[in-house]
Enzyme design. Sequence first.
Site, PDB file in Angstrom:
ATOM      1  N   LYS A  65       0.818  -1.220   0.000  1.00  0.00           N
ATOM      2  CA  LYS A  65       0.000   0.000   0.000  1.00  0.00           C
ATOM      3  C   LYS A  65       0.849   1.267   0.000  1.00  0.00           C
ATOM      4  O   LYS A  65       0.547   2.244  -0.672  1.00  0.00           O
ATOM      5  CB  LYS A  65      -0.915  -0.027   1.226  1.00  0.00           C
ATOM      6  CG  LYS A  65      -1.983   1.053   1.201  1.00  0.00           C
ATOM      7  CD  LYS A  65      -2.714   1.147   2.510  1.00  0.00           C
ATOM      8  CE  LYS A  65      -3.879   0.225   2.613  1.00  0.00           C
ATOM      9  NZ  LYS A  65      -4.911   0.422   1.614  1.00  0.00           N
ATOM     10  N   ARG A  91     -10.825   1.655  -2.229  1.00  0.00           N
ATOM     11  CA  ARG A  91      -9.569   1.340  -1.532  1.00  0.00           C
ATOM     12  C   ARG A  91      -9.366   2.276  -0.349  1.00  0.00           C
ATOM     13  O   ARG A  91      -9.621   3.484  -0.456  1.00  0.00           O
ATOM     14  CB  ARG A  91      -8.415   1.567  -2.505  1.00  0.00           C
ATOM     15  CG  ARG A  91      -7.683   0.338  -2.885  1.00  0.00           C
ATOM     16  CD  ARG A  91      -6.575   0.706  -3.838  1.00  0.00           C
ATOM     17  NE  ARG A  91      -5.277   0.711  -3.193  1.00  0.00           N
ATOM     18  CZ  ARG A  91      -4.613  -0.376  -2.862  1.00  0.00           C
ATOM     19  NH1 ARG A  91      -5.127  -1.550  -3.080  1.00  0.00           N
ATOM     20  NH2 ARG A  91      -3.427  -0.292  -2.297  1.00  0.00           N
ATOM     21  N   ASN A 107     -14.258  12.664   1.772  1.00  0.00           N
ATOM     22  CA  ASN A 107     -14.906  11.431   1.298  1.00  0.00           C
ATOM     23  C   ASN A 107     -16.410  11.593   1.424  1.00  0.00           C
ATOM     24  O   ASN A 107     -16.892  12.252   2.338  1.00  0.00           O
ATOM     25  CB  ASN A 107     -14.440  10.251   2.169  1.00  0.00           C
ATOM     26  CG  ASN A 107     -15.091   8.949   1.779  1.00  0.00           C
ATOM     27  OD1 ASN A 107     -15.111   8.575   0.595  1.00  0.00           O
ATOM     28  ND2 ASN A 107     -15.648   8.220   2.741  1.00  0.00           N
ATOM     29  N   HIS A 109     -19.901   9.501   2.034  1.00  0.00           N
ATOM     30  CA  HIS A 109     -20.368   8.204   2.545  1.00  0.00           C
ATOM     31  C   HIS A 109     -21.901   8.175   2.522  1.00  0.00           C
ATOM     32  O   HIS A 109     -22.545   9.121   2.981  1.00  0.00           O
ATOM     33  CB  HIS A 109     -19.850   8.007   3.974  1.00  0.00           C
ATOM     34  CG  HIS A 109     -20.197   6.662   4.505  1.00  0.00           C
ATOM     35  ND1 HIS A 109     -19.523   5.514   4.116  1.00  0.00           N
ATOM     36  CD2 HIS A 109     -21.177   6.260   5.340  1.00  0.00           C
ATOM     37  CE1 HIS A 109     -20.075   4.475   4.708  1.00  0.00           C
ATOM     38  NE2 HIS A 109     -21.079   4.894   5.461  1.00  0.00           N
TER      39      HIS A 109
HETATM   40  C1  GRF Z   1     -21.617   6.476  -3.417  1.00  0.00           C
HETATM   41  O1  GRF Z   1     -22.799   5.996  -2.821  1.00  0.00           O
HETATM   42  C2  GRF Z   1     -20.644   6.949  -2.380  1.00  0.00           C
HETATM   43  O2  GRF Z   1     -21.247   7.510  -1.254  1.00  0.00           O
HETATM   44  C3  GRF Z   1     -19.938   5.688  -1.986  1.00  0.00           C
HETATM   45  O3  GRF Z   1     -19.806   4.972  -3.198  1.00  0.00           O
HETATM   46  C4  GRF Z   1     -20.862   5.336  -4.090  1.00  0.00           C
HETATM   47  C5  GRF Z   1     -20.235   5.753  -5.385  1.00  0.00           C
HETATM   48  O4  GRF Z   1     -21.183   5.969  -6.401  1.00  0.00           O
HETATM   49  N1  GRF Z   1     -18.708   5.964  -1.300  1.00  0.00           N
HETATM   50  P1  GRF Z   1     -20.757   6.640  -7.774  1.00  0.00           P
HETATM   51  O5  GRF Z   1     -19.593   5.822  -8.324  1.00  0.00           O
HETATM   52  O6  GRF Z   1     -20.357   8.056  -7.501  1.00  0.00           O
HETATM   53  O7  GRF Z   1     -21.964   6.552  -8.650  1.00  0.00           O
END
Ligand code: GRF
Length: 201
Positions: A65, A91, A107, A109
């Site tokens: 990594k 990742r 990020n 989520h």
């Molecule tokens: C989203 O739901 C995001 O919150 C999560 O992975 C998904 C990615 O979707 N971490 P996309 O590739 O942007 O359509």
Amino acid sequence: MKNLAIFCSGFGSNLQAVINAVKKGSIAANIALVISDKVDAFALVRAQKAKIPFLYVDPAGFRNKQEYDEFIVKNLRKRKIDFVVLAGFIRVIGPYFVKSFKNKIINIHPALLPCFKGTSGIKDAFEYGVKVTGVTVHFVDNELDGGPIILQQAICVKDNGTLESLSRSIHKLEHKILPLAIKLLIEGKLRIKGRKVSKLK
Ligand code: GRF
């Protein structure tokens, strides 16, 4: 103008939302690079269509990594990247990367953290039977889905809803919240104190 790098592993609908927000002028930044760890990520097609430089970095090509992260950081420096957005990047990034871009990585989520961490936040919340779930944008630190929270927005889970309908609502919300968080970030409007993030007017 700040330079953004967006990391994606899949469909890239959040990437698209950011591309659209930049095009519309609601985010005054340049998407300078899209990085994926998956060669077939549709996000790369989106980057190509939008004429954004993109890079597929195969984790299998590195001994560990740390080496992978060093390669990525080198490329981010080369492109003079100011901020990194993880938008569906599966990742986990390592301490070297986090340290190199301290408080500059965010990020998205698809749940209300600290609930339902990990890669299946929507499904886990749905199966748990929560009545309220939502979306979180947070700074990235060394704890998985654990950094200080920038924005959160909640939605109600409908009694007669399905995982598919909930997923649609969550994604719609993500596409609104992520550009908003990026705007605050690049405009220097976020202050972090411990776990708390405040917004400057
Ligand atoms: C989203 O739901 C995001 O919150 C999560 O992975 C998904 C990615 O979707 N971490 P996309 O590739 O942007 O359509």
